[in-house]
Design an enzyme around this catalytic site. Structure first.
Site, PDB file in Angstrom:
ATOM      1  CG  ASP A 293      -0.406  -0.012   2.662  1.00 33.35           C
ATOM      2  OD1 ASP A 293       0.897   0.120   2.763  1.00 33.35           O
ATOM      3  OD2 ASP A 293      -1.008  -0.642   3.443  1.00 33.35           O
TER       4      ASP A 293
ATOM      5  CG  HIS B  98       4.118 -10.061  -0.710  1.00 35.59           C
ATOM      6  ND1 HIS B  98       3.295 -10.416   0.614  1.00 35.59           N
ATOM      7  CD2 HIS B  98       5.297 -11.048  -0.625  1.00 35.59           C
ATOM      8  CE1 HIS B  98       3.812 -11.460   1.022  1.00 35.59           C
ATOM      9  NE2 HIS B  98       4.917 -11.932   0.544  1.00 35.59           N
TER      10      HIS B  98
ATOM     11  CB  CYS C 240       5.637  -4.555 -19.593  1.00 34.19           C
ATOM     12  SG  CYS C 240       4.889  -5.017 -21.343  1.00 34.19           S
TER      13      CYS C 240
ATOM     14  CB  CYS D  77       3.514  -1.810 -21.327  1.00 35.06           C
ATOM     15  SG  CYS D  77       5.153  -1.294 -21.665  1.00 35.06           S
TER      16      CYS D  77
HETATM   17  C1  BJW Z   1      -4.124  -5.966  13.276  1.00 31.84           C
HETATM   18  C2  BJW Z   1      -4.995  -5.057  13.130  1.00 31.84           C
HETATM   19  C3  BJW Z   1      -4.560  -3.665  14.000  1.00 31.84           C
HETATM   20  C4  BJW Z   1      -6.007  -6.651  12.105  1.00 31.84           C
HETATM   21  N1  BJW Z   1      -3.264  -3.644  14.528  1.00 31.84           N
HETATM   22  N2  BJW Z   1      -2.920  -5.850  13.986  1.00 31.84           N
HETATM   23  C5  BJW Z   1       4.236 -23.863   2.603  1.00 31.84           C
HETATM   24  C6  BJW Z   1       5.380 -23.489   2.821  1.00 31.84           C
HETATM   25  C7  BJW Z   1       6.077 -22.376   2.284  1.00 31.84           C
HETATM   26  C8  BJW Z   1       5.266 -21.694   1.154  1.00 31.84           C
HETATM   27  C9  BJW Z   1       4.240 -22.278   0.759  1.00 31.84           C
HETATM   28  C10 BJW Z   1       3.712 -23.516   1.254  1.00 31.84           C
HETATM   29  N3  BJW Z   1       2.525 -23.531   0.887  1.00 31.84           N
HETATM   30  C11 BJW Z   1       2.372 -22.689  -0.140  1.00 31.84           C
HETATM   31  C12 BJW Z   1       3.353 -21.991  -0.143  1.00 31.84           C
HETATM   32  C13 BJW Z   1       3.455 -20.712  -1.037  1.00 31.84           C
HETATM   33  C14 BJW Z   1       2.701 -19.518  -0.924  1.00 31.84           C
HETATM   34  C15 BJW Z   1       2.199 -19.677   0.475  1.00 31.84           C
HETATM   35  O1  BJW Z   1       2.877 -19.146   1.369  1.00 31.84           O
HETATM   36  N4  BJW Z   1       1.091 -19.858   0.866  1.00 31.84           N
HETATM   37  C16 BJW Z   1       0.579 -20.089   2.223  1.00 31.84           C
HETATM   38  C17 BJW Z   1      -0.878 -19.253   2.244  1.00 31.84           C
HETATM   39  C18 BJW Z   1       0.207 -21.487   2.318  1.00 31.84           C
HETATM   40  N5  BJW Z   1       3.792 -18.432  -1.178  1.00 31.84           N
HETATM   41  C19 BJW Z   1       3.949 -17.894  -2.207  1.00 31.84           C
HETATM   42  O2  BJW Z   1       3.754 -18.557  -3.120  1.00 31.84           O
HETATM   43  C20 BJW Z   1       5.147 -16.707  -2.324  1.00 31.84           C
HETATM   44  N6  BJW Z   1       5.995 -17.183  -3.275  1.00 31.84           N
HETATM   45  C21 BJW Z   1       6.614 -18.022  -3.336  1.00 31.84           C
HETATM   46  O3  BJW Z   1       6.880 -19.022  -2.340  1.00 31.84           O
HETATM   47  O4  BJW Z   1       7.750 -18.435  -4.332  1.00 31.84           O
HETATM   48  C22 BJW Z   1       8.492 -19.465  -4.620  1.00 31.84           C
HETATM   49  C23 BJW Z   1       8.976 -19.627  -5.797  1.00 31.84           C
HETATM   50  C24 BJW Z   1      10.411 -19.546  -6.040  1.00 31.84           C
HETATM   51  C25 BJW Z   1      10.975 -19.591  -7.349  1.00 31.84           C
HETATM   52  C26 BJW Z   1      10.064 -19.492  -8.406  1.00 31.84           C
HETATM   53  C27 BJW Z   1       8.884 -19.628  -8.329  1.00 31.84           C
HETATM   54  C28 BJW Z   1       8.191 -19.581  -6.945  1.00 31.84           C
HETATM   55  C29 BJW Z   1       4.593 -15.569  -2.675  1.00 31.84           C
HETATM   56  C30 BJW Z   1       3.748 -15.023  -1.864  1.00 31.84           C
HETATM   57  C31 BJW Z   1       2.891 -13.794  -2.521  1.00 31.84           C
HETATM   58  C32 BJW Z   1       1.877 -13.455  -1.236  1.00 31.84           C
HETATM   59  N7  BJW Z   1       0.992 -12.254  -2.017  1.00 31.84           N
HETATM   60  C33 BJW Z   1       0.076 -11.508  -1.461  1.00 31.84           C
HETATM   61  C34 BJW Z   1      -0.682 -10.661  -2.337  1.00 31.84           C
HETATM   62  C35 BJW Z   1       0.123  -9.412  -2.673  1.00 31.84           C
HETATM   63  C36 BJW Z   1      -0.575  -8.672  -3.591  1.00 31.84           C
HETATM   64  C37 BJW Z   1      -1.483  -7.926  -3.372  1.00 31.84           C
HETATM   65  O5  BJW Z   1      -1.688  -7.297  -2.177  1.00 31.84           O
HETATM   66  O6  BJW Z   1      -2.698  -8.005  -3.882  1.00 31.84           O
HETATM   67  O7  BJW Z   1       0.374 -10.866  -0.116  1.00 31.84           O
HETATM   68  S1  BJW Z   1      -1.320 -12.581  -0.548  1.00 31.84           S
HETATM   69  C38 BJW Z   1      -1.561 -11.791   0.936  1.00 31.84           C
HETATM   70  O8  BJW Z   1      -1.021 -12.253   2.049  1.00 31.84           O
HETATM   71  C39 BJW Z   1      -0.641 -10.383   0.481  1.00 31.84           C
HETATM   72  C40 BJW Z   1      -0.011 -10.098   2.063  1.00 31.84           C
HETATM   73  O9  BJW Z   1       1.229  -9.458   1.905  1.00 31.84           O
HETATM   74  C41 BJW Z   1       0.108 -11.625   2.552  1.00 31.84           C
HETATM   75  C42 BJW Z   1       0.219 -11.596   4.118  1.00 31.84           C
HETATM   76  O10 BJW Z   1      -0.956 -11.310   4.585  1.00 31.84           O
HETATM   77  P1  BJW Z   1      -0.711 -10.592   5.938  1.00 31.84           P
HETATM   78  O11 BJW Z   1      -0.213  -9.291   5.780  1.00 31.84           O
HETATM   79  O12 BJW Z   1      -0.468 -11.341   7.058  1.00 31.84           O
HETATM   80  O13 BJW Z   1      -2.380 -10.154   6.098  1.00 31.84           O
HETATM   81  P2  BJW Z   1      -3.582 -11.057   6.870  1.00 31.84           P
HETATM   82  O14 BJW Z   1      -5.072 -10.319   6.248  1.00 31.84           O
HETATM   83  O15 BJW Z   1      -3.323 -12.501   6.604  1.00 31.84           O
HETATM   84  O16 BJW Z   1      -3.459 -10.745   8.492  1.00 31.84           O
HETATM   85  C43 BJW Z   1      -3.546  -9.630   9.033  1.00 31.84           C
HETATM   86  C44 BJW Z   1      -3.396  -9.618  10.432  1.00 31.84           C
HETATM   87  O17 BJW Z   1      -3.443  -8.368  11.127  1.00 31.84           O
HETATM   88  C45 BJW Z   1      -4.258 -10.607  11.385  1.00 31.84           C
HETATM   89  O18 BJW Z   1      -3.498 -11.254  12.144  1.00 31.84           O
HETATM   90  C46 BJW Z   1      -4.939  -9.554  11.901  1.00 31.84           C
HETATM   91  O19 BJW Z   1      -5.524 -10.063  13.352  1.00 31.84           O
HETATM   92  C47 BJW Z   1      -4.059  -8.314  12.235  1.00 31.84           C
HETATM   93  N8  BJW Z   1      -4.732  -7.017  12.439  1.00 31.84           N
HETATM   94  N9  BJW Z   1      -6.337  -5.242  12.405  1.00 31.84           N
HETATM   95  C48 BJW Z   1      -2.438  -4.997  14.229  1.00 31.84           C
HETATM   96  N10 BJW Z   1      -5.268  -2.895  14.396  1.00 31.84           N
HETATM   97 ZN    ZN Z   2       5.931  -3.214 -22.507  1.00 27.53          ZN
END
Ligand code: BJW
Ligand code: ZN
Length: 235
Positions: free
Chosen positions: A100, A115, A123, A144
């Protein structure tokens, strides 16, 4: 709280991992849990290369809608507290999963965006990576300069993180005396792996979250509450 405050006060090297929860009090929706995700779709179904390949217009509409919400948001007391912390600490690294841009807007300098950035585009053909802050987008999907379709400059599930960024994040987490984990459910990898990484390297790990998370059981101190209230008290 007193113990955590002391650890932070005594530390020269601090690293921080933030997630969507730190922006919740700025009005940016989180992904998971109460009040989390949007429309009738799950983030997991929209934030993937397959979803984009299937229906780029739908994915772009979702991002355009989110950009509209984020454009209205301003940094909150938690973002601001981290700016003060950076001023105070000789070694400081802010690692964020957020796209954000609110940490930039608050004024932090050393930010690792695991992320990507919702205010950038890439592109799909020529690989150009460029900023775009237009809200709403005049045409969806956007293109693009080369004529090909652009995609959001963020990291989707199954995609690698930006080149070299995990090495930098691990370097900071491994050298930290205190590792703060703020507003993340700690379920997305490899970001979540930084928490045990910091702990094993000897950091005191402090979590700030109103809920219990996947990381709570391994942290040294879990402070339960909203980041905008807890962080200013802590620092
Ligand atoms: C408060 C509050 C207040 C409320 N004060 N707190 C097993 C092991 C390892 C990896 C994997 C696995 N199985 C699958 C995977 C891979 C996968 C993964 O992790 N999946 C799991 C879900 C199981 N990971 C990936 O695919 C990553 N890439 C990868 O592993 O690549 C390997 C590779 C290597 C070489 C070639 C090819 C591949 C990439 C992960 C990308 C995540 N993308 C997103 C979207 C980003 C774009 C967008 O915004 O649209 O990222 S998903 C989404 O989740 C976003 C976030 O950054 C991310 C994390 O979420 P976050 O920030 O924790 O938010 P929430 O909503 O979950 O939690 C909010 C928290 O706030 C809560 O706890 C509330 O209680 C709290 N809260 N109010 C403080 N006031
Ligand atoms: Zn381009």
């Amino acid at each position: 709280m007193d113990q955590a405050r002391q650890w932070i006060a005594d530390a020269n090297a601090v690293a921080i991992l933030t997630g969507a929860g730190i922006s919740a009090e700025s009005g940016v929706p989180t992904f998971r849990g109460d009040g989390g995700l949007w429309r009738e779709y799950r983030a997991e179904d929209l934030a993937t290369p397959a979803a984009f390949a299937r229906d780029p217009k739908l994915v772009w509409e979702w991002y355009d809608w989110r950009r509209g919400i984020i454009a209205q948001a301003v940094p909150n007391a938690a973002h601001r507290a981290l700016v003060q912390l950076e001023i105070r600490k000789p070694q400081f690294t802010l690692i964020t999963q957020n796209v954000d841009g609110l940490h930039d807007l608050a004024g932090n300098g050393k930010i690792l965006k695991l992320h990507g950035d919702i205010w950038r585009m890439r592109c799909t053909e020529c690989g150009a990576n460029f900023p775009n802050r237009r809200v709403p987008l005049p045409k969806v999907p956007p293109h693009c300069a080369c004529g090909a379709m652009a995609r959001p400059g963020v990291v989707w599930f199954g995609e690698p993180l930006p080149e070299g960024i995990m090495q930098e994040a691990e370097h900071a987490a491994g050298g930290a005396e205190v590792f703060l984990v703020i507003g993340t459910s700690a379920v997305v990898y490899p970001a979540a792996s930084l928490i045990p990484y910091a702990k094993q390297a000897g950091a005191k790990v402090i979590e700030i979250n109103p809920e219990l998370t996947a990381a709570t059981s391994i942290v040294d101190c879990a402070l339960q509450g909203p980041a905008g209230e807890i962080l200013p008290q802590l620092l």
